[in-house]
Design a protein around this motif. Structure first.
Motif, mmCIF file in Angstrom:
data_model
loop_
_atom_site.group_PDB
_atom_site.id
_atom_site.type_symbol
_atom_site.label_atom_id
_atom_site.label_comp_id
_atom_site.label_asym_id
_atom_site.label_seq_id
_atom_site.Cartn_x
_atom_site.Cartn_y
_atom_site.Cartn_z
ATOM 1 N N GLY A 86 -4.684 13.722 -5.965
ATOM 2 C CA GLY A 86 -5.581 13.530 -4.836
ATOM 3 C C GLY A 86 -5.806 14.789 -4.031
ATOM 4 N N PRO A 87 -6.201 14.629 -2.767
ATOM 5 C CA PRO A 87 -6.528 15.779 -1.915
ATOM 6 C C PRO A 87 -5.440 16.843 -1.814
ATOM 7 C CG PRO A 87 -7.301 13.767 -0.900
ATOM 8 C CD PRO A 87 -6.505 13.348 -2.104
ATOM 9 N N LEU A 110 -2.347 5.839 -0.265
ATOM 10 C CA LEU A 110 -3.746 6.270 -0.185
ATOM 11 C C LEU A 110 -4.082 6.710 1.231
ATOM 12 C CD1 LEU A 110 -5.375 3.521 -2.420
ATOM 13 C CD2 LEU A 110 -5.523 5.988 -2.848
ATOM 14 N N GLU A 111 -3.600 5.976 2.213
ATOM 15 C CA GLU A 111 -3.829 6.365 3.606
ATOM 16 C C GLU A 111 -3.090 7.664 3.933
ATOM 17 O OE1 GLU A 111 -2.666 3.010 5.947
ATOM 18 O OE2 GLU A 111 -4.412 1.801 5.372
ATOM 19 N N LEU A 115 -7.072 9.175 2.084
ATOM 20 C CA LEU A 115 -8.141 8.472 1.369
ATOM 21 C C LEU A 115 -8.455 7.117 1.987
ATOM 22 C CD1 LEU A 115 -7.221 9.400 -2.305
ATOM 23 C CD2 LEU A 115 -9.123 10.255 -0.933
ATOM 24 N N LEU A 127 -12.767 1.955 -2.704
ATOM 25 C CA LEU A 127 -12.245 3.238 -3.191
ATOM 26 C C LEU A 127 -12.160 3.287 -4.713
ATOM 27 C CD1 LEU A 127 -9.270 4.048 -0.769
ATOM 28 C CD2 LEU A 127 -11.445 5.268 -0.926
#
Length: 218
Positions: A86-87, A110-111, A115, A127
């Motif tokens: 992810g990021p 995810l949070e 995201l 998502l």
């Protein structure tokens, strides 16, 4: 070894951390730059097999499309894989599949990586993360029906072992759907075997929604 498999192995080593992590990260970044456009994070290999088998039935080759389906080796590893995919890591578009009992782990991580915020079930779906009730085996059994699943078991030459399993004291009074689900998890590799076989026998009008929505998303 094909590049997609090398990419998956590099992600696993990177997510595991330790002495090999930096080298694995370099390999993953290089291979991602060669055409990976989306990473699909699934709990286990049976989920991967099912999604890829469904794609094949629709005339799609996910690997050729740049979609890497990556088994986590268990839902509790989602945080590590989001860190590398992810990021904070590769920053690639993500999607995924989990069991309803693990939904909270997916939401929280995810949070954490940015995201989403206050994610709901619908927010996860937006998502691209789909949730099975209770798991993928349960979804497939309900889609095919108990009789249909037993036909698949018979075609695999495993009806006799299944009847023996049904006769065990712990299983005798359980619903046949529960027996089928438990049977698929009794031997290593059996979940993946039946994930592929059950998807191959599905009426495409009765594909479990989490699986259908995930394939549509990617």
């Amino acid at each position: 070894m094909d590049e997609l498999k090398r990419f998956r192995l590099a992600l696993v080593a990177w997510a595991a951390g330790g002495a090999r992590a930096d080298a694995a990260a370099a390999v993953a970044r290089e291979l991602a730059g060669g055409g990976v456009r989306t990473i699909v994070l699934v709990e286990g290999s049976s989920d991967q097999v099912a999604l890829e088998a469904l794609a094949t039935r629709h005339g799609r080759d996910l690997g050729a499309e740049g979609v890497a389906v990556v088994p986590l080796g268990g839902a509790t590893n989602i945080g590590r894989f989001l860190d590398v995919c992810g990021p904070p890591g590769l920053g690639l578009p993500l999607a995924g599949l989990c069991d309803i009992g693990e939904e909270r782990h997916f939401r929280r991580h995810l949070e954490r990586v940015g995201l989403g915020s206050g994610l709901t079930h619908a927010g996860l779906e937006t998502l691209g993360f789909q949730v099975c009730v209770a798991d993928l085996e349960d979804e497939l059994i309900r889609a095919l029906g108990a009789e249909g699943v037993q036909q698949v078991i018979d075609a695999q030459g495993e009806m006799r072992p299944f009847r023996t399993f049904q006769g065990q004291p712990a299983q005798r009074e359980r619903p046949v759907e529960h027996q089928l689900r438990r049977f698929m998890g009794t031997h290593s590799g059996r979940k993946a075997l039946y994930a592929q076989a059950l998807v191959a026998h599905l009426d495409l009008e009765r594909v479990p929604q989490p699986l259908e929505r995930l394939l549509t998303h990617v």
